[in-house]
Design a protein around this motif. Sequence first.
Motif, mmCIF file in Angstrom:
data_model
loop_
_atom_site.group_PDB
_atom_site.id
_atom_site.type_symbol
_atom_site.label_atom_id
_atom_site.label_comp_id
_atom_site.label_asym_id
_atom_site.label_seq_id
_atom_site.Cartn_x
_atom_site.Cartn_y
_atom_site.Cartn_z
ATOM 1 N N PHE A 1 3.860 -25.343 0.954
ATOM 2 C CA PHE A 1 5.129 -24.726 0.595
ATOM 3 C C PHE A 1 6.278 -25.381 1.362
ATOM 4 O O PHE A 1 6.095 -25.928 2.449
ATOM 5 N N TRP B 1 0.598 -29.065 -4.679
ATOM 6 C CA TRP B 1 -0.699 -29.417 -4.103
ATOM 7 C C TRP B 1 -0.516 -30.674 -3.266
ATOM 8 O O TRP B 1 0.225 -31.578 -3.646
ATOM 9 N N GLY C 1 9.937 -24.700 3.369
ATOM 10 C CA GLY C 1 10.298 -23.689 4.346
ATOM 11 C C GLY C 1 11.135 -22.550 3.792
ATOM 12 O O GLY C 1 11.357 -21.541 4.471
ATOM 13 N N ALA D 1 2.116 -31.438 -9.578
ATOM 14 C CA ALA D 1 3.141 -30.571 -10.143
ATOM 15 C C ALA D 1 3.783 -29.698 -9.069
ATOM 16 O O ALA D 1 3.155 -29.325 -8.081
ATOM 17 N N ASN E 1 -5.579 -31.424 0.941
ATOM 18 C CA ASN E 1 -6.504 -30.762 0.018
ATOM 19 C C ASN E 1 -6.194 -29.278 -0.133
ATOM 20 O O ASN E 1 -7.078 -28.406 -0.082
ATOM 21 N N GLY E 2 -4.920 -28.973 -0.334
ATOM 22 C CA GLY E 2 -4.511 -27.595 -0.536
ATOM 23 C C GLY E 2 -3.043 -27.531 -0.884
ATOM 24 O O GLY E 2 -2.338 -28.540 -0.782
ATOM 25 N N PRO E 3 -2.587 -26.374 -1.340
ATOM 26 C CA PRO E 3 -1.169 -26.234 -1.657
ATOM 27 C C PRO E 3 -0.318 -26.137 -0.397
ATOM 28 O O PRO E 3 -0.757 -25.580 0.619
ATOM 29 N N TYR F 1 4.529 -26.486 -13.277
ATOM 30 C CA TYR F 1 4.450 -27.821 -13.895
ATOM 31 C C TYR F 1 5.822 -28.511 -13.895
ATOM 32 O O TYR F 1 6.228 -29.101 -14.898
ATOM 33 N N SER G 1 5.929 -26.149 -8.216
ATOM 34 C CA SER G 1 6.242 -24.790 -8.664
ATOM 35 C C SER G 1 7.323 -24.216 -7.757
ATOM 36 O O SER G 1 7.488 -24.659 -6.616
#
Lengths: 119, 110
Positions: B101, B92, B103, B33, B97-99, B51, B35
């Motif tokens: 972002f 994600w 730029g 998902a 194994n992490g979120p 989501y 965000s």
Amino acid sequence: QVQLQESGPGMAKPSETLSLTCTVSGGSTSDYYWSWIRQPPGKGLEWIGYVFDSGITNYKSSFKSRVTISVDTSKIQFSLRLTSVTAADTAVYYCARHSGEDRHAFDIWGQGTMVNVSS
Amino acid sequence: QSVLTQPPSVSEVPRQRVTISCSGSSSNIGNNAVSWYQQLPGKAPKLLIYYDDLLPSGVSGRFSGSKSGTSASLAISGLQSEDEADYYCAAWDDSLNGPVFGGGTKLTVL
């Protein structure tokens, strides 16, 4: 209404350890994931790691050797400890809650605390 | 270099509609998902979309999100001067194994 507030020293010297605390008000740490995210001046957001209320942690690989995130459910706080800091760690540090509906989204953020690493 | 790619800036006049793109890969947007966050100058980010296309309570219906394959978009309709901000996408990443972002995109309301 849950609110987050970061606290800790605003300055650190190179090679020192940075310690920040995030206090949760209006709620508890139970059943949520809690993250630290930072933003260098004029740059974008970078996730550092998270802790679940059970104490389970997950860190971004580039921080793994230097970072510890822990939770104190009795104090309704969670903390960040970053060792061997350099000027590259100068940033605004945010604590954030993962949404209960989509744990990959951050629905509540602290106001952020600026940390300057300089000799 | 961010894992998710956003245009550095977009601009539009008031009352018009603008879209901000976010491009990723199968390990992030393609499988998880998305965000979106709004960061007003000097403020903390605020969750706008989760989501892929859901709005948290209290977020204006002028904001909407969509996703197709490994890309996502944020649309803002009826632009207002107070929409001037930086916008970030996130997702994600299974490989990291992490979120991760994007730029960030600076929106200017002309």
